[in-house]
Each structure stands twice: as structure tokens, then as C-alpha cells.
Design an enzyme around this catalytic site. Sequence first.
Site, mmCIF file in Angstrom:
data_model
loop_
_atom_site.group_PDB
_atom_site.id
_atom_site.type_symbol
_atom_site.label_atom_id
_atom_site.label_comp_id
_atom_site.label_asym_id
_atom_site.label_seq_id
_atom_site.Cartn_x
_atom_site.Cartn_y
_atom_site.Cartn_z
ATOM 1 C CG ASN A 92 -44.163 18.781 -12.251
ATOM 2 O OD1 ASN A 92 -43.997 17.290 -12.486
ATOM 3 N ND2 ASN A 92 -45.141 19.474 -12.579
ATOM 4 N NE ARG A 93 -36.788 16.076 -8.390
ATOM 5 C CZ ARG A 93 -35.473 16.038 -8.751
ATOM 6 N NH1 ARG A 93 -35.339 15.283 -9.815
ATOM 7 N NH2 ARG A 93 -34.666 16.769 -8.444
#
Length: 403
Positions: free
Chosen positions: A214-215
Site C-alpha cells: 500500500n501507499r
Amino acid sequence: MMSLLTGRRILLGVTGGIAAYKAVYLTREIVRAGGEVRVLMSAAAKKFVAPLTFSTLTGHPVLDEMFPDPAPVDPVHLLPGQWGDIFVIAPATADFIGKVANGLANDIPSAAAMAFRGPILLAPAMNPRMWNNSAVQDNVARLRLRGLHFIGPERGDMGGVHEQAGIGRMSEPAAIFDRIEELLYPDKCWMNRRVVVTAGATCEPFDPVRFISNRSSGKMGDAVARQARLMGAEVFLIRTNSAIGEPPSGVEIIKVDTAAEMADAVKALFPTADLLIMVAAVADWRAKTASAGKIKKHTGILTLELEPTEDILLWAGKNRQEQVIVGFALETDDHIVNARRKLEDKNVDIIALNDPTSADSVFGGDSIRLTILKTYCEPLELPAMSKREAAARLLSEAYGYLK
Ligand SMILES: Cc1cc2nc3c(=O)[nH]c(=O)nc-3n(C[C@H](O)[C@H](O)[C@H](O)COP(=O)(O)O)c2cc1C
């Protein structure tokens, strides 16, 4: 950006070792952060770096002569050790350490060490054989007993081509900078407490070269760890390898990749912790079976079967004794309702709600806009602030739950 060193006065002593060049970087970082620096140099230090470098960076003349000729009209200005919130000596030579341990004051840096009344921080740097010499070790022990602070030396390559590796290398300027902030930070409410922080995005492999992630950048977790350290805690930072930038100094770092590794690390540290802050973005799913070899490129659709990972916050809520627990929630819809449900379902004290769609809270940025949820309390909506300031707020809120 406002730093803790903005407006603070740092007296910097530079003595004669090859690491004197690193004092230049340290000076630059402090000045960039808005701190005021005055530099004192030994005669030997001037063999390594010119005073002009420091006077140009600081905007003030370097004090390096005890008996300048002609003598100044107002010798009070020459009195070292009368100015500054902290006196840092970087690098500190074996010779300087020996002088201060024995009360000698025959040059500007050593006289300043004798006269200075605030915290003194030494960053020794020397050949490993010198550092291990019992005379040096005795001197260091005596100075520690008198309340002087030390950072390093570290293990690693020495500056010169002929030097052997070992303990003696000066700590990096960034670590010295962090330590100065720590020594000047007034609120030590987490002193003698153990704080466990998680940071970064976990990576869940589905073959040897590919993963689901994820970011999350890890910046907020790093800020919490750094701030807990400033506030006096012993900090354990469980940090994913994907987190960006340099990790904070002065904290113990446990490197992990996957949610399962993070769960193991939390479980090992949680029983003796006073506070757990789960900032990391732990993957909710992972591949049910990861392929041993690289999956061949298909022309058609690849279907991956995902299974849930362990909910670490839930585990902590179930297994807690006296620990304070703070979780982070990242919600894009029904923020408050979902975050409050998380608070109750997981039996934690605080949920810090982060909305990544808000312009002030973008992934990887330096600022964040948090809403703090606590049981029986109205949500506390904080304005956008630096991640460090948000970390300080969160740690102060968490302090209220300490038994
Ligand atoms: C090339 C060179 C590198 C040196 N590096 C160090 C060092 O890293 N640490 C140290 O304690 N002394 C080092 N020395 C020895 C010191 O410069 C020497 O002890 C000097 O008297 C220290 O003076 P000061 O403490 O007043 O600066 C070095 C000497 C030379 C010639």
C-alpha cells in the site's frame, strides 16, 4: 518547517580529528533548522578544517585563540562557555576528553567545557585502538559520572585510508542533531517507559519478485518513534523495509517485511511495553499460497486467492494488561463511525483517524490532519500540523491513560 532547534543557541566545539569535516555538515543542519551556532576550535582542529568555513556558515567569527594579539578591548567577549543552551563537542578527541576529565582548560574548547553550565554533549571520534585504551575509557567513565552526555562512537569505517575498522567512528551529523533536540526537549513524561511503534507498509509476496502493498511511507511512524524518544522513552520501532528515508536515531529498529513478521515482532515486545502505537499500514490480505517460482506472464487474467492477515491490534487489545494502546485508522468513508467501531471492537484507548483524501494528509507528506477518538469523549479534530507535532499531541493524549 519549524524545528525544535529554531531559535535555540548551540555552542559547538570542534577538536582535532579527521571527523572535523562532519562538524561542517552538523553546523549547516542546525543553521538550516533555524538554530544559532557559535563555533570554538582547538589549534589541531584548524589543521583539518578552516575557521572560515564555520564563520561563513554561522555568520559569526570562530573563537580559536585564547590569547589573540592584539588583545581585544573587551576580553569578556572572548570568555568561552558563557553562551548557549547546550555545548556540543564534535568531534571530541582523546586529548580533549582527557583534558576535560582532568579539569584542564588550556585552550578555548576545554576552557569552555569548564565554564559551561548547561548540558554538554560529546561525540568522540578516534582510532579504535585509542578508543579502547583504558586511559580513554577511564576518562569517559568519569565524565559520564559527572553528567556529561555522549553519543557514539560507532562501529564502522574510519576516515583515513590506513585506518582499521572498529569502534571509533563519529556518529553521523543527523544522529547528533537528533540527540541535541532530545537533550533540549523539556517534556520527559515518557522517561523510563518502553514504547513500541510500528511504521511503514507491509509487503505480502505472491511470488519471489512480486508483492501486494500500500501507499504508506512510514513517515508518521518514524515521527512518533522520534518524538517518543525526545519525550524520554526507550523506543522500539518495528519498521518495514519499504519505509522511505532514514529511520530515526536513538531507537531500536526491528526490520520486517510482512504482516506475519510484524505480528511476531509486536508479540515479542508487547508484554514488557508501556505503550503500543500501531501506525504501520498492515496489509489486510495476503496471497493464500505464494508461488515458489516467478509466475509466468499470462496473456489472460491472473486470479490470486487472498486470505486475511492476522489483526495485530485486535490481538493486542485481547492480550493487554497495563499497556496503553493507540491504533491508527485510515478511512475514506463514514470516518467517525468506522473509527469509533474500531476503538470499541479492538479494546484500545485511542484511535487516530487519518483521512488520506484530505489535502493536508496526503501519503508521504510531512503534514497530517488527525482526528483523535477516545472512549466516552467527543472526537477531537486537530488542525493540519507537521507529523512531529501530531506525534507530540498523540503521545500527550496517550500519557493520560498510563496506569
Ligand atoms: C591525520 C590525523 C588524524 C587524527 N585523528 C584523530 C582523531 O580522529 N581522534 C583523536 O582523538 N585524535 C586524532 N588525531 C590526533 C590529534 O589531532 C592530537 O591528539 C591533537 O593534539 C588533538 O588536539 P585537540 O584535542 O586540542 O584538538 C589525529 C592526528 C592526525 C595527524
